[in-house]
Design an enzyme around this catalytic site. Structure first.
Site, PDB file in Angstrom:
ATOM      1  N   TRP A  88      14.862  73.132 -14.361  1.00  0.00           N
ATOM      2  CA  TRP A  88      14.550  73.249 -12.965  1.00  0.00           C
ATOM      3  C   TRP A  88      13.901  71.790 -12.612  1.00  0.00           C
ATOM      4  CZ3 TRP A  88      17.196  73.383  -8.872  1.00  0.00           C
ATOM      5  CH2 TRP A  88      16.656  73.977  -7.777  1.00  0.00           C
ATOM      6  N   LYS A  99       8.069  79.940 -10.248  1.00  0.00           N
ATOM      7  CA  LYS A  99       7.951  81.225  -9.767  1.00  0.00           C
ATOM      8  C   LYS A  99       7.309  82.152 -10.477  1.00  0.00           C
ATOM      9  CE  LYS A  99      12.485  80.600  -7.792  1.00  0.00           C
ATOM     10  NZ  LYS A  99      13.740  79.952  -8.284  1.00  0.00           N
ATOM     11  N   GLY A 101      14.590  79.640  -3.486  1.00  0.00           N
ATOM     12  CA  GLY A 101      15.994  79.870  -3.058  1.00  0.00           C
ATOM     13  C   GLY A 101      16.975  80.189  -4.101  1.00  0.00           C
ATOM     14  N   SER A 130      19.142  79.599  -6.546  1.00  0.00           N
ATOM     15  CA  SER A 130      19.420  78.336  -7.125  1.00  0.00           C
ATOM     16  C   SER A 130      19.280  78.494  -8.511  1.00  0.00           C
ATOM     17  CB  SER A 130      18.499  77.136  -6.864  1.00  0.00           C
ATOM     18  OG  SER A 130      17.131  77.360  -6.803  1.00  0.00           O
ATOM     19  N   LYS A 155      11.425  89.035  -7.759  1.00  0.00           N
ATOM     20  CA  LYS A 155      13.020  89.265  -8.034  1.00  0.00           C
ATOM     21  C   LYS A 155      13.488  89.081  -9.443  1.00  0.00           C
ATOM     22  CE  LYS A 155      13.874  84.535  -8.406  1.00  0.00           C
ATOM     23  NZ  LYS A 155      14.538  83.753  -9.320  1.00  0.00           N
ATOM     24  N   ASN A 201      16.457  85.709 -16.838  1.00  0.00           N
ATOM     25  CA  ASN A 201      15.912  87.093 -16.636  1.00  0.00           C
ATOM     26  C   ASN A 201      17.055  88.154 -16.871  1.00  0.00           C
ATOM     27  OD1 ASN A 201      12.869  86.883 -15.785  1.00  0.00           O
ATOM     28  ND2 ASN A 201      13.962  85.306 -14.639  1.00  0.00           N
ATOM     29  N   LEU A 240      12.517  81.304 -21.564  1.00  0.00           N
ATOM     30  CA  LEU A 240      11.066  81.748 -20.872  1.00  0.00           C
ATOM     31  C   LEU A 240      11.729  82.567 -19.797  1.00  0.00           C
ATOM     32  CD1 LEU A 240       7.981  82.178 -20.695  1.00  0.00           C
ATOM     33  CD2 LEU A 240       8.183  80.138 -19.245  1.00  0.00           C
ATOM     34  N   GLU A 253      10.786  84.450 -16.822  1.00  0.00           N
ATOM     35  CA  GLU A 253       9.454  84.471 -16.236  1.00  0.00           C
ATOM     36  C   GLU A 253       9.137  86.172 -15.677  1.00  0.00           C
ATOM     37  OE1 GLU A 253       7.360  82.445 -15.227  1.00  0.00           O
ATOM     38  OE2 GLU A 253       8.089  80.414 -15.165  1.00  0.00           O
TER      39      GLU A 253
END
Length: 358
Positions: free
Chosen positions: A13, A110, A143, A145, A198, A277, A309, A311
């Site tokens: 990111w 995040k 957002g 993305s 989320k 995730n 990873l 999160e």
């Protein structure tokens, strides 16, 4: 806005954000933890470990000295993973332009951050360490993305949330392009909660998806009961949990959870093939990836062994603590915590969850 822009963190990111800004002819510096990553960015204009197949602008610079990277930046975007974010921020506190409040700071990480008082939102935690100039002036960007899409120019929408309208607009204008749509928000708490929680739901979604799509020869009996509608049921119930937690933690705008920072981000995280995730949830079913770990804390301590990873692992631990603190009913998040902590099996959790909805 012709000044220096620094991205702290060369993961997927952070690299994608640096690419977008460098393509706008900005002076962009990307801080890398590893020398090899910086060298590859500077000589081959690629970051094959985190963003394979993407060519980076030749004038984008990778550096390994975090203080030099941050010094004199007009804009600084923090992109380090939540597990390492606070330690990274502590290293740049001596930077003159930060001590004097001359650098505008945004965060694209995040998650929640631990503290002696329990899990906290990222911005309120950073405000305790940064100079007073930054109180209620940091910007949080989130957002629906994925770095892989943003780096390839796919149209994407983001929210720039801040209690300081001027700073929200500054980062909105900095990032906005023909293919990156950026909107302002004042609901800093709501956007942060949605972005963190989320990831927990996405792991559960990945498990359900793996059971649903398993080939006949390895299909679990429970998987034959799952379809697209079942996944939407889980997604909608997950959104309710996120909104419940958001309200308890001070979200100010209900529409935050029905906009791109809420349902939009949740949907793409659950359904996209790029979602780490979701991938982790699938691999819990397909590869029994939790087998080497006795509990969630051991999983976190050895998270590097996963190879990427997710999160949502750390977020699951923190969401459980927060739900107990605020006395909230969050069965999906709590169930996932028990799975990661090796207290229950995924099929048992999903069966119980669906039974409770009936």
């Amino acid at each position: 806005m012709g000044g220096k822009i620094t991205i702290i963190g060369s993961g997927a990111w952070g690299t994608a954000m640096a690419k977008v800004l460098a393509e706008k002819e900005k002076e962009v510096v990307l801080w890398c933890l590893e020398e090899a990553a910086a060298a590859e960015i500077n000589t081959q204009h690629r970051n094959t470990r985190f963003l394979p197949g993407v060519e980076l602008p030749p004038h984008l610079r990778g550096v390994t000295d975090v203080v030099k990277a941050a010094e004199g930046a007009e804009f600084l975007i923090l992109a380090s993973p939540s597990l390492y974010l606070l330690d990274t921020v502590k290293k740049i506190l001596p930077v003159h332009s930060i001590r004097e409040g001359e650098t505008a700071i945004a965060v694209i990480t995040k998650g929640f951050l631990p503290s002696p008082k329990g899990p906290r939102l990222i911005l309120e935690t950073l405000e305790d360490y940064l100079p007073g100039f930054y109180r209620q002036s940091l910007v949080y960007i989130a957002g629906p993305s994925h770095a892989e899409e943003v780096a390839r120019g796919k149209i994407t929408g983001l929210i720039a949330a801040s209690e300081n309208p001027k700073n929200s607009i500054r980062f909105r204008d900095l990032l906005r392009s023909g293919r990156l749509l950026v909107f302002s928000s004042f609901d800093v708490r709501g956007v942060q909660v949605a972005a963190a929680a989320k990831n927990v739901i996405a792991i559960a979604f990945g498990m359900l998806d793996a059971l649903k799509t398993a080939p006949p020869e390895s299909a679990h009996p429970l998987g034959t009961m799952f379809g697209d509608g079942t996944e939407s049921l889980l997604l909608a119930a997950g959104l309710n949990e996120i909104q419940t937690l958001g309200r308890a933690m001070g979200a100010t705008h209900p529409e935050t959870f029905t906009s791109i920072s809420g349902v939009g981000d949740l949907d793409v995280t659950c359904r996209s093939v790029f979602g780490r995730n979701r991938r982790f949830g699938r691999e819990i079913i397909e590869k029994n990836i939790l087998k080497p770990f006795s509990c969630l804390d051991e999983l976190l301590a050895r998270i590097g062994e996963i190879g990427y990873l997710p999160e949502g692992v750390a977020a699951a631990k923190y969401v459980k603590i927060l739900s107990e603190k605020h006395k909230l009913k969050m069965p999906i998040s709590l169930g996932l915590y028990h799975i990661l902590n090796r207290e229950t099996e995924p099929d048992e959790f999903l069966k119980e969850f669906l039974h409770d909805l009936a």
